[in-house]
Scaffold this motif. Structure first.
Motif: not given
Length: 108
Positions: A2-9, A12-22, A24-26, A30-35
């Motif tokens: 959360x700290x190294x992805x969410x805050x930089x988003x 960079x000018x993304x809204x909080x809703x867009x940052x949450x969506x990005x 979640x996708x990340x 990462x979960x799929x790659x781990x699986x």
């Protein structure tokens, strides 16, 4: 993450809703790659064990079948009720002894 992805988003000018969506996708990626990594590791280990037990059986070092060795991972009680005592019954036979190789010193 959360700290190294969410805050930089957010910076960079993304809204909080867009940052949450990005974010979640990340997390999903990462979960799929781990699986995938875990499944490949388990399959690779089971293939290695099957081959190792098959070779040990061919060398007459093991009496366990490769199929039983693999199934014992999925049925843990098998190892408790039918223990494999082959390691303690007799010392393993040297694979070179069947070829007529000498176990002594050099022939010079």
């Amino acid at each position: 993450m959360r700290l190294w992805v969410f805050n930089p988003l957010l910076t960079m000018g993304y809204t909080q809703t867009d940052a949450i969506g990005i974010y979640g996708f990340l997390l999903f990626v990462m979960s799929a790659a781990k699986t995938v990594a875990v499944v490949r590791s388990v399959v690779g280990f089971l293939m290695w064990q099957y081959r190792a037990v098959r070779i040990a059986k061919q060398l007459e070092v093991s009496r366990t079948s490769p199929r039983r060795a693999i199934l014992s991972w999925f049925i843990p009680g098998v190892n408790l009720f039918k223990p494999s005592r082959e390691c303690f019954c007799s010392p393993p036979r040297c694979a070179l002894a069947s070829c007529g190789a000498s176990s002594g010193g050099s022939s010079r």
